[in-house]
Enzyme design. Sequence first.
Site, PDB file in Angstrom:
ATOM      1  N   PRO A 172       0.797  -1.237   0.000  1.00  0.00           N
ATOM      2  CA  PRO A 172       0.000   0.000   0.000  1.00  0.00           C
ATOM      3  C   PRO A 172       0.826   1.281   0.000  1.00  0.00           C
ATOM      4  CG  PRO A 172       0.014  -0.947   2.191  1.00  0.00           C
ATOM      5  CD  PRO A 172       0.823  -1.872   1.324  1.00  0.00           C
ATOM      6  N   CYS A 173       1.551   1.478  -1.094  1.00  0.00           N
ATOM      7  CA  CYS A 173       2.371   2.676  -1.196  1.00  0.00           C
ATOM      8  C   CYS A 173       1.508   3.933  -1.269  1.00  0.00           C
ATOM      9  CB  CYS A 173       3.283   2.592  -2.418  1.00  0.00           C
ATOM     10  SG  CYS A 173       2.403   2.506  -3.971  1.00  0.00           S
TER      11      CYS A 173
END
Length: 168
Positions: free
Chosen positions: A136-137
């Site tokens: 989940p950048c």
Amino acid sequence: MKSIVVNGAGEYISDAPIPSGLDYCCHQHELGTLVALYSDFGLCYQGFHAQPDEALNEYQRFNSLDVSLRNQVITQDKPLHLIGTDFQLMVWQRLCKLSRSDTSSYSHFAATCQRPTAVRAIASAIARNPVAIRVPCHRILPKRGGTGQYRWGNAIKHQLLRIESNQF
DNA sequence: CGCACCTGCTTCG
DNA sequence: CGAAGCAGGTGCG
């Protein structure tokens, strides 16, 4: 450069060979078509693309690799097969530990990586995350406000955050 | 807001 | 080893 398999929480499982061929899977996300590329060991890439070969091109370009597309498969629940430098792998694994709607700034995230002064280097590593959503950048944001940049489009990053924050 | 300038660190040649 | 390149941060107007 290392090639490793990690579980959903970013924990190391094993080393793995660099893939020479990848299976692919396209599925509809509410924000667009998501293309996933799988080696025999896990999910190597996931991104928003219209066509599987676009995803493959991205993957090859980012890793300076020559890989062939194999078969179309159905969505699989596999671990992640990540290729990168030690530093990049550390950053991506750390991202996996973020829980849903747990956002942070680039500088704060750098501190949690034990590299409080390496903000820009951390940001570069985040930018090279090969697996959208599962890594989940998009939960890392500029301190000054706004959503910042996103490899698959700033609008998508914004929408992802909105979706995640709404489901509570 | 936008802009200029600064920064430390990684990566690549 | 040196130089380039950053999904950033800060201060100023």
